[in-house]
Enzyme design. Structure first.
Site, PDB file in Angstrom:
ATOM      1  N   HIS A  34       0.827  -1.206   0.000  1.00  0.00           N
ATOM      2  CA  HIS A  34       0.000   0.000   0.000  1.00  0.00           C
ATOM      3  C   HIS A  34       0.865   1.261   0.000  1.00  0.00           C
ATOM      4  CE1 HIS A  34      -3.988  -1.838   0.345  1.00  0.00           C
ATOM      5  NE2 HIS A  34      -3.402  -2.758   1.089  1.00  0.00           N
ATOM      6  N   SER A  67     -11.187 -17.308 -23.303  1.00  0.00           N
ATOM      7  CA  SER A  67     -10.406 -17.627 -22.117  1.00  0.00           C
ATOM      8  C   SER A  67     -10.700 -19.045 -21.657  1.00  0.00           C
ATOM      9  CB  SER A  67     -10.733 -16.647 -20.983  1.00  0.00           C
ATOM     10  OG  SER A  67     -10.148 -17.079 -19.771  1.00  0.00           O
ATOM     11  N   SER A 125      -1.699 -10.660  -8.379  1.00  0.00           N
ATOM     12  CA  SER A 125      -1.728  -9.854  -9.604  1.00  0.00           C
ATOM     13  C   SER A 125      -2.102 -10.636 -10.847  1.00  0.00           C
ATOM     14  CB  SER A 125      -0.394  -9.126  -9.821  1.00  0.00           C
ATOM     15  OG  SER A 125      -0.179  -8.191  -8.804  1.00  0.00           O
ATOM     16  N   GLU A 160      -7.118  -0.488 -15.116  1.00  0.00           N
ATOM     17  CA  GLU A 160      -7.660  -0.683 -13.768  1.00  0.00           C
ATOM     18  C   GLU A 160      -8.441   0.550 -13.314  1.00  0.00           C
ATOM     19  OE1 GLU A 160      -7.317  -3.307 -11.604  1.00  0.00           O
ATOM     20  OE2 GLU A 160      -5.671  -4.505 -12.431  1.00  0.00           O
ATOM     21  N   ASP A 172       2.048  -3.489  -9.508  1.00  0.00           N
ATOM     22  CA  ASP A 172       1.720  -4.784 -10.106  1.00  0.00           C
ATOM     23  C   ASP A 172       2.084  -4.828 -11.578  1.00  0.00           C
ATOM     24  OD1 ASP A 172       0.745  -5.336  -7.628  1.00  0.00           O
ATOM     25  OD2 ASP A 172      -1.361  -5.414  -8.209  1.00  0.00           O
ATOM     26  N   TYR A 222      -9.991  -0.753  -0.417  1.00  0.00           N
ATOM     27  CA  TYR A 222      -8.771  -0.333  -1.106  1.00  0.00           C
ATOM     28  C   TYR A 222      -8.882   1.138  -1.501  1.00  0.00           C
ATOM     29  CZ  TYR A 222      -4.841  -0.477  -4.360  1.00  0.00           C
ATOM     30  OH  TYR A 222      -3.656  -0.236  -5.002  1.00  0.00           O
TER      31      TYR A 222
END
Length: 385
Positions: A34, A67, A125, A160, A172, A222
């Site tokens: 963090h 996927s 990640s 993100e 990340d 977060y």
């Protein structure tokens, strides 16, 4: 583990032509949690679990993605962006493509087949591995020369922010793009400059414990922690106008100013500022092979994350405390955003089985479930295989 040859064969069967293979790793953060969205310092390593993308170019502007990890497929048009924040893996893929276009990368249509052995939702990640593997594939399939990996990392971070809705730092995506074999990276998240740190442990190794727990609080908390840090910076800057981020204060200077802050804000700031100092010290210890000193900093980091930043949980705390009770363990801590996910333990290879057995027993007794474990070495970042 995924067999890339089988993945290539399936792509050729599905599309009638051979594809090119790209991959990007997950990561484990050794210390520095963090701190990245506070312009601070982090010390992650890429792990030897990867997300793979096999792809070929298309003559149009459409991207078809299947996927094997999720079993889903979808198609999107590069020129007609879809809705944001759909809450699925599509956001990471299309978000990365759109972020690349925004940054001036020339992309064309593509067929992509994805598979991964990076655990999802474990704080390792998996999302950044997906972003960088797809982003690298799209850029290279269009015939572009070797792209700037930092720019690809920034595109993944933008995905993100814009498409997923997580205001993450750059750690990340950076380590996933630029990881090195047998090296951790000490990353300055303000300058985006990284220093490789030798990660050759001899008789020791890294053990990752995946609690397989993800508490729902994690996403909202977060972003809340980020807001609390920003509030702390604004209050501290009234006394110290030069402060632009929490990395601009030493711990001793902060403690003199802390009584003027709301208690919760002071806790958040204390963690970040002390974690930066721990991370810089830890990098020196690792480079010098001082594993005992490094491990002590891992324990201190976990305590700070638990008490001051309040992002741990009972499952993570149990894994750390049980590991700490075993012989030949140097240190352990939660890794990742928190509220579940993984712990990382530095220990002698001979201690791996006893530590796993002890954690399994205590975890099953208290929570009625069993964590998953794997050891890893520092691995290379994104690449064409």
């Amino acid at each position: 583990m995924i067999d890339p040859r089988k993945l290539r064969a399936q792509f050729e069967h599905d599309h009638g032509q051979a594809g090119r293979l790209f991959s990007a790793p997950g990561r484990v953060n050794l210390i520095g949690e963090h701190t990245d969205y506070n312009d601070g310092f982090v010390l992650p390593m890429a792990i030897d679990r990867r997300t793979y993308v096999v792809g070929c170019a298309r003559p149009d502007r459409r991207v078809f993605v299947h996927s094997l990890t999720t079993g889903g497929s979808f198609t999107f048009d590069l020129d007609q962006p879809g809705p944001k924040r759909r809450g699925s893996w599509l956001d990471y893929v299309e978000g990365t493509a759109q972020a690349l276009l925004t940054r001036g990368f020339e992309l064309g249509g593509a067929n992509l087949l994805i598979d991964s052995d990076v655990p999802s939702g474990a704080g390792l990640s998996a999302s950044a591995a997906l972003e960088l593997a797809v982003g690298y594939a799209l850029v290279r399939l269009n015939g572009t020369a070797q792209p700037d990996p930092v720019q690809l990392a920034l595109a993944g971070q933008a995905a993100e922010h814009d498409y997923v809705g997580t205001q993450c730092g750059i750690m990340d995506q950076y380590i996933v793009a630029l990881g090195q074999d047998s090296r951790a990276l000490l990353i300055d998240c303000r300058s985006l400059v990284a220093e490789p740190v030798r990660f050759e442990l001899g008789s020791a190794c890294v053990l990752v414990c995946d609690t397989r727990v993800k508490h729902e609080l994690s996403s909202s908390a977060y972003n809340e922690r980020q807001r609390e840090c920003q509030e702390g910076v604004a209050l501290l800057a009234r006394h110290r106008p030069e402060v632009r981020a929490l990395r601009d204060l030493s711990l001793s200077t902060f403690e003199a100013l802390a009584p003027d802050l709301p208690a919760r804000i002071a806790q958040r700031c204390r963690h970040v500022i002390s974690e930066n100092e721990r991370t810089l010290t830890a990098a020196r210890c690792l480079a010098e092979g001082l594993l005992g000193e490094f491990g002590a900093l891992m324990y201190a980091s976990h305590q700070s994350l638990r008490a001051d930043y309040e992002v741990s949980c009972p499952e993570l705390d149990l894994c750390v405390s049980v590991a700490a009770s075993q012989p030949d363990v140097y240190g352990a801590r939660m890794t990742g955003g928190g509220f579940g996910g993984c712990t990382v333990t530095l220990l002698e290879k001979t201690a791996v089985e006893p530590v796993m057995s002890a954690i399994r027993g205590s975890f099953a007794e208290r929570f009625g479930s069993t964590p998953e474990f794997f050891t890893s070495h520092a691995a290379p970042g994104m690449r064409e295989d």
